[in-house]
Write an enzyme that holds these catalytic residues in place. Structure first.
Site, PDB file in Angstrom:
ATOM      1  N   CYS A 173       0.823  -1.217   0.000  1.00  0.00           N
ATOM      2  CA  CYS A 173       0.000   0.000   0.000  1.00  0.00           C
ATOM      3  C   CYS A 173       0.852   1.259   0.000  1.00  0.00           C
ATOM      4  CB  CYS A 173      -0.899   0.028   1.241  1.00  0.00           C
ATOM      5  SG  CYS A 173      -1.854  -1.457   1.515  1.00  0.00           S
ATOM      6  N   HIS A 191      -4.258  -4.198  -2.435  1.00  0.00           N
ATOM      7  CA  HIS A 191      -4.648  -3.789  -1.080  1.00  0.00           C
ATOM      8  C   HIS A 191      -4.699  -2.272  -0.928  1.00  0.00           C
ATOM      9  CE1 HIS A 191      -3.061  -7.977   0.290  1.00  0.00           C
ATOM     10  NE2 HIS A 191      -4.269  -8.035  -0.228  1.00  0.00           N
TER      11      HIS A 191
END
Length: 407
Positions: A173, A191
């Site tokens: 991320c 994600h």
């Protein structure tokens, strides 16, 4: 005449007696386990006749404790980091280079291991977040926006530029793939991205790229960032997919791109991922095909992964070391990250004047500070990029129900 017993009192007495018996039994079992455990720790030659009799009498307990120890030893071995020696590493990288050159559709899967060189901790390594938590140690929070793309990020970007890599699927991320210059159409951030917040009220979903970590106020099932969409006024949400959640946004997750790339792939290169999460996504592994028709799998990781037995080649080495040798074999120069040319500056949407104090995170700034997006330049905010939405972020607002006002 004898007085009749109250059924309620009798019932309570029996229940208490039963609970007491269960407690006593648990204590007895614990004492037995401790006793057998102490005996098992001793070498067989040093055990007394009494201790040998204890093991004989409580054979089932001894067998269970032995099985537990085996499981612990296996887990410990899986968590150990293994390094290939220099000659073996070079030999394996040559094999990987040949596979990269021969591949028609190479897809790269990346995990936290490619960002450790940027001082971002991984999860399952010796100093990983979960490893430290399991040991009862506290984890200090750090501002990940200070990190910059690593050598591995820049190598991947260059391999894509040379048409050797077709798509990158990342669990990270941190936004470093995007900042390395990798085109968004070639990237799936499964994600989410900590620099991106979206308005799921707009159709299609409206995206805002920021120069700071937007996840300051968010957590599991609580995705509101506290800022508002400049177009419709709806609450903005981060794009992070936490454990236990299901990502539904079209971008930056790009599941469509990931699944299409996996379907076409003839070679998959996994860099710095334990694969314990990625293995749960069948569409990434073409498991519906016979084994001989699945993509060839190459893994670069210091620890065991659940896909090791399926890999054509497993390289035990740090990602930066392996990628540096790979680029040398391919005779491709590794570009150096230039902060002044960070793509995030051209993608970013400025905060409105009233939003300037909506966060306390450090802002990414180019070398020339005057170029930083200044507060109050709302024109750019109005031009926020519209992203084609899938289910338009369904479930993003979960856990943020408004409290009813008291009458």
């Amino acid at each position: 005449m004898d007085e009749e017993t109250d059924p309620g009192v009798s019932s309570r007495t029996e229940r208490k007696a039963l609970e007491k018996a269960k407690i006593l039994q648990r204590e007895s079992d614990r004492r037995l386990v401790r006793l057998v455990g102490r005996v098992l720790k001793k070498p067989e030659a040093e055990r007394s006749e009494e201790e040998a009799a204890v093991l004989l009498l409580h054979g089932e307990t001894a067998e269970e404790l032995c099985k537990r120890q085996v499981r612990r030893n296996v887990l410990k071995r899986k968590q150990e980091e293994v390094y290939d020696d220099a000659d073996e590493l070079k030999s394996k990288v040559k094999q990987l280079a040949a596979a990269v050159e021969k591949a028609q559709h190479l897809v790269v899967y990346t995990g936290a291991g490619i960002s450790t060189a940027a001082s971002i901790p991984d999860y399952r390594g010796p100093n990983g977040v979960w490893t430290q938590l399991q040991k009862g140690r506290t984890i200090s929070s750090s501002d990940l926006s200070k990190a910059e793309p690593t050598l591995t990020h820049m190598c991947i970007r260059m391999l894509h530029k040379e048409n050797l890599v077709r798509h990158v699927v990342s669990q990270n991320c941190d936004g470093l793939h995007l900042r390395s210059g990798l085109p968004r159409h070639a990237l799936s951030e499964l994600h989410g991205n900590m620099f991106i917040e979206v308005c799921t009220s707009c159709s299609p979903v409206r995206e805002y790229v920021r120069l700071f970590d937007v996840t300051e106020r968010t957590s599991l099932h609580r995705h509101g960032t506290g800022r508002r969409c400049s177009h419709c006024g709806g609450e903005l949400s981060d794009t992070i997919v936490h454990f236990g959640e299901r990502g539904t946004l079209e971008q930056p997750l790009n599941w469509k791109g990931a699944s299409e790339a996996a379907e076409k792939a003839d070679v998959i290169l996994c860099l710095g991922s334990s694969l314990k999460v990625l293995k749960k996504y069948p569409c990434l592994w073409c498991m519906n095909r016979p084994g001989s028709k699945r993509p060839k799998l190459y893994i670069v990781n210091l620890q065991w992964t659940p896909k090791d037995d399926l890999a054509v080649l497993k390289i035990h080495g740090k990602c930066d070391d392996v990628m540096s040798l790979l680029m040398e074999e391919l005779k491709i120069q590794i570009p150096v990250f230039d902060r002044a040319k960070d793509p995030i500056f051209s993608l970013a949407t400025c905060l409105l004047q009233e939003e300037v104090n909506s966060h306390t995170r450090e802002v990414i700034a180019p070398l020339d500070v005057q170029e930083v997006c200044l507060p109050g330049s709302g024109e750019q905010a109005e031009e926020a990029t519209a992203v084609l939405g899938g289910w338009f972020g369904r479930g993003q607002r979960k856990g943020r129900k408004k409290k009813k006002k008291a009458a």
